[in-house]
Design an enzyme around this catalytic site. Sequence first.
Site, mmCIF file in Angstrom:
data_model
loop_
_atom_site.group_PDB
_atom_site.id
_atom_site.type_symbol
_atom_site.label_atom_id
_atom_site.label_comp_id
_atom_site.label_asym_id
_atom_site.label_seq_id
_atom_site.Cartn_x
_atom_site.Cartn_y
_atom_site.Cartn_z
ATOM 1 N N THR A 62 0.854 -1.186 0.000
ATOM 2 C CA THR A 62 0.000 0.000 0.000
ATOM 3 C C THR A 62 0.896 1.244 0.000
ATOM 4 O O THR A 62 2.120 1.139 -0.039
ATOM 5 C CB THR A 62 -0.908 0.031 1.240
ATOM 6 N N CYS A 63 0.275 2.416 0.091
ATOM 7 C CA CYS A 63 1.077 3.638 0.143
ATOM 8 C C CYS A 63 1.854 3.731 1.454
ATOM 9 O O CYS A 63 2.819 4.496 1.556
ATOM 10 C CB CYS A 63 0.200 4.867 -0.043
ATOM 11 N N GLU A 71 -9.369 1.592 5.144
ATOM 12 C CA GLU A 71 -9.178 1.090 3.789
ATOM 13 C C GLU A 71 -8.240 -0.106 3.749
ATOM 14 O O GLU A 71 -8.270 -0.916 2.823
ATOM 15 C CB GLU A 71 -8.643 2.202 2.881
ATOM 16 N N GLN A 122 -7.612 -3.889 1.327
ATOM 17 C CA GLN A 122 -6.332 -4.180 0.689
ATOM 18 C C GLN A 122 -5.779 -5.523 1.147
ATOM 19 O O GLN A 122 -5.229 -6.284 0.343
ATOM 20 C CB GLN A 122 -5.355 -3.037 0.987
ATOM 21 N N THR A 144 -8.404 6.028 -11.539
ATOM 22 C CA THR A 144 -9.677 5.707 -10.877
ATOM 23 C C THR A 144 -9.662 4.298 -10.281
ATOM 24 O O THR A 144 -10.645 3.576 -10.330
ATOM 25 C CB THR A 144 -10.853 5.842 -11.860
ATOM 26 N N ILE A 163 -8.046 3.820 -4.586
ATOM 27 C CA ILE A 163 -7.818 5.085 -3.888
ATOM 28 C C ILE A 163 -8.449 6.244 -4.651
ATOM 29 O O ILE A 163 -9.081 7.131 -4.068
ATOM 30 C CB ILE A 163 -6.317 5.346 -3.684
#
Length: 412
Positions: free
Chosen positions: A59-60, A122, A126, A196, A199
Amino acid sequence: MLSNGLYVNQIEDFTVVGINYRKSAADVRGHYTINEEQYKIILDIAPALGLNDFFVLSTCNRTEIYGCVHHIELFVQLILSQSTGSEVAFRQMFYVKRGASAIKHFFEVGSGLDSQILGDYEIVGQIKKAVQSSKKRGLISSFTERLFNYMMQASKSIKNNTGLSDGTVSVSYSVVQYIKENVDGYADKNILLVGTGDIGRSTCQNLVQYLGISKITLINRTVEKAALLAKELKLKYATYELLKEELQKADIIIVSSANGNVTIKKEDLNASASKLIIDLSIPFSVEAKVSDLPNVTLVNVDELSSLTNQTMMQRAAEIPKAQEIIESSKAEFFKWYEVRKQTSVLNEVKSKLYEISHNPVFALSETAKADPCYDEIIQKVVNGMAYKLKEKNQRGCQYLEAINEFMNITAK
């Protein structure tokens, strides 16, 4: 370990290897991000390395690999095999957790306790997506799947019974907060959202729902995805070929790309136009030199996540409640594991005793009865073993003791 491998200490073997926001900045972290295509490659090469129980979470905020493994270096090499960053840098930043420590970490990540924005919910989706990808390839054991299920139950309970995720719930919502606090007249601004995916979609929905913004244009490399979201939210969309043209029109540009390529460069922008650019991508999709333009403000995910407000203070107060739920769920998981471990041992012993009783050498033994009731004897031995394991919590080599007991009874 039993002869057929039924009983292994999966608690001790469960491992997490990775890097996260605590020790690495977003631009560095981006070199070790695993996208969907890279994940597929990892799943392809893993069986040849003897790995059959793992999943990758990227993830980020983090890139981590979870699963049961004897040799930690195998997990390290899997991540490095698909990374653009140096091995030396990775080894300076990465962490390893094993056994109960790794399980605790997994629960805290899944609940949002270890997120860069506390309570970011979120992460649950994930993790679910990551586990499903490995499971489709047969690379998730019953142990890891059960652990995942207990973690999901804990995460849901924390979501429903604490205020850990109240208010700002994710990186995507932090975009809303940033725009609300830093952009005057945001309702009349032209917004361009590039990307799109999960996230990007969430960010777009938050802009519409919480700020009532409707002047949003969507661009995605796969135009069908942009068109579908635009139709759903009554927004405009454009093809990727029109990106440079749309960049000039936009007052606010939000980029959420997962392809690892630079999408926006300094020369793509009008140097005299005032713009806010928010880069949610890891690795970054906006060239760093963009910030050299006098009227451009460039913000990345780490800067968004550093925002503090009353909501974060309120969430922090909910941490003890969340930790109590995690401890309870972990205790239930460990209880399940002990029962499962004992059941595996008992079944293996029972199978071995049947094998012995049907061995021609045993049947012809002078010490064996002519026609003993082996089934009843075997069950009696197994029941005794179960009692020692479960009720008296006796350890030691119960496996050999059970075989010796069976041989002594049949010899009488």
